[in-house]
Design a protein around this motif. Sequence first.
Motif, short mmCIF file in Angstrom:
data_model
loop_
_atom_site.label_atom_id
_atom_site.label_comp_id
_atom_site.label_asym_id
_atom_site.label_seq_id
_atom_site.Cartn_x
_atom_site.Cartn_y
_atom_site.Cartn_z
N THR A 50 0.67 -1.24 0.25
CA THR A 50 -0.14 0.14 0.40
C THR A 50 0.81 1.09 0.23
O THR A 50 2.05 1.85 0.74
N TRP A 51 0.84 1.91 -0.72
CA TRP A 51 0.86 3.40 -0.90
C TRP A 51 0.90 4.62 -0.56
O TRP A 51 -0.79 4.49 -1.20
N LEU A 52 0.44 5.15 -0.26
CA LEU A 52 0.15 6.97 0.34
C LEU A 52 0.85 7.88 -0.86
O LEU A 52 2.07 8.29 -0.14
N ARG A 53 -0.16 8.91 -0.95
CA ARG A 53 -0.07 9.86 -1.74
C ARG A 53 -1.01 10.73 -0.64
O ARG A 53 -2.01 11.20 -0.68
N PHE A 54 -0.17 12.13 -0.55
CA PHE A 54 -0.30 13.34 0.39
C PHE A 54 0.24 14.55 0.26
O PHE A 54 1.77 14.78 -0.45
N GLN A 55 0.04 15.76 0.65
CA GLN A 55 0.26 17.06 0.54
C GLN A 55 0.22 17.59 2.24
O GLN A 55 -0.74 17.13 2.84
N VAL A 56 1.66 18.20 2.46
CA VAL A 56 2.36 18.41 3.93
C VAL A 56 1.92 20.21 4.00
O VAL A 56 2.59 20.71 3.06
N ARG A 57 0.73 20.71 4.72
CA ARG A 57 1.64 21.86 4.60
C ARG A 57 2.73 22.53 5.46
O ARG A 57 2.59 22.08 7.08
N THR A 58 3.68 23.30 5.44
CA THR A 58 4.43 23.37 5.97
C THR A 58 4.46 24.64 6.25
O THR A 58 5.84 25.21 7.50
N THR A 59 3.71 25.57 6.10
CA THR A 59 3.24 26.61 7.30
C THR A 59 2.53 27.55 7.87
O THR A 59 1.55 26.96 7.06
N ARG A 60 1.63 27.89 8.51
CA ARG A 60 0.38 27.41 8.89
C ARG A 60 -0.35 28.75 8.20
O ARG A 60 -1.34 28.38 7.98
N LYS A 61 0.27 29.85 7.22
CA LYS A 61 0.04 31.33 6.51
C LYS A 61 -0.20 30.45 4.84
O LYS A 61 -0.15 30.62 4.01
N GLY A 62 -0.27 28.98 4.93
CA GLY A 62 0.06 28.50 2.98
C GLY A 62 0.58 27.92 2.93
O GLY A 62 0.63 27.39 1.85
N GLY A 63 1.98 27.63 3.25
CA GLY A 63 3.03 26.50 2.42
C GLY A 63 2.70 25.35 2.47
O GLY A 63 2.38 24.58 3.16
N LEU A 64 3.17 24.70 1.21
CA LEU A 64 2.81 23.25 0.42
C LEU A 64 3.94 23.06 -0.09
O LEU A 64 4.32 23.41 -0.72
N SER A 65 4.08 21.63 0.58
CA SER A 65 5.23 21.45 0.07
C SER A 65 4.74 19.88 -1.64
O SER A 65 3.18 20.18 -1.38
N GLU A 66 5.70 19.79 -1.99
CA GLU A 66 4.80 18.55 -3.35
C GLU A 66 4.29 17.69 -3.07
O GLU A 66 4.38 17.63 -1.91
N PRO A 67 3.50 17.43 -3.60
CA PRO A 67 2.83 15.71 -3.02
C PRO A 67 4.03 14.77 -3.02
O PRO A 67 5.15 14.98 -3.68
N CYS A 68 4.04 14.24 -1.73
CA CYS A 68 4.80 13.61 -1.13
C CYS A 68 4.61 11.44 -1.45
O CYS A 68 2.75 11.88 -1.58
N GLU A 69 4.90 10.90 -0.97
CA GLU A 69 4.96 10.04 -1.53
C GLU A 69 5.28 8.84 -0.96
O GLU A 69 6.23 8.99 -0.93
N ALA A 70 4.45 7.75 -0.22
CA ALA A 70 5.76 6.93 0.76
C ALA A 70 4.91 5.42 0.81
O ALA A 70 3.50 5.57 1.01
N ARG A 71 5.55 4.57 0.76
CA ARG A 71 4.37 2.90 1.22
C ARG A 71 4.27 3.12 2.82
O ARG A 71 4.94 3.38 4.08
N ALA A 72 2.84 3.16 3.10
CA ALA A 72 2.33 2.63 4.07
C ALA A 72 2.79 1.54 5.84
O ALA A 72 3.85 0.61 4.51
N THR A 73 2.93 1.80 6.57
CA THR A 73 3.57 0.48 7.42
C THR A 73 2.14 -0.47 7.94
O THR A 73 2.92 -1.17 8.37
N GLY A 74 1.27 0.35 7.73
CA GLY A 74 0.11 0.17 8.59
C GLY A 74 -0.83 1.26 8.92
O GLY A 74 -0.60 2.14 7.85
N ARG A 75 -1.87 0.65 9.38
CA ARG A 75 -2.69 1.56 10.25
C ARG A 75 -3.32 0.74 10.96
O ARG A 75 -3.92 -0.10 11.37
N ARG A 76 -3.15 1.71 12.04
CA ARG A 76 -3.77 1.57 13.79
C ARG A 76 -4.28 2.69 13.87
O ARG A 76 -4.52 3.67 13.96
N ALA A 77 -4.53 1.87 15.21
CA ALA A 77 -5.93 3.38 16.30
C ALA A 77 -4.62 3.66 16.87
O ALA A 77 -4.16 3.20 17.47
#
Length: 149
Positions: A50-77
């Motif tokens: 399972t791979w995840l694509r996402f974007q990170v807000r790098t600053t409170r006023k709207g800075g966004l990262s490039e879209p990121c991608e990483a392999r999921a290591t799991g899903r937990r509560a």
Amino acid sequence: MTDVITLGWRERIALPSLGIPVLKAKLDTGARSSSLHVEWLEVDEREDGTWLRFQVRTTRKGGLSEPCEARATGRRAVTDSGGHSTLRWFIQADVELAGQCFRVEVNLTDRGRMLFPLLLGRTALAGRFLVDPSLSYSQTPRRAVREPS
């Protein structure tokens, strides 16, 4: 433990494996896991996992990262400080902090109402750093030295 680096309750870090050069983080010894704010999250099932694509807000006023991608290591509560439990995706990410580079497990969640896009929990800090809550931004960002694998 000798020569342990003391950090403040908040620090600037980098997430080089996600292409994020600087991000403000809260260092929280009361939290077990680390949490990263993502603006959106897509799940992609592939032959190799399972791979995840996402974007990170790098600053409170709207800075966004490039879209990121990483392999999921799991899903937990994960239970937050208010006692509410949510199911979250986890990934591995490299962290650069105080001249060191190390890999940590991070869950992806909506931290949009929080002051810091990254909460670095005690599992990531243990054995590496001490946290002095009277300090803030104690480390000057600099090129990390990789630990031997």
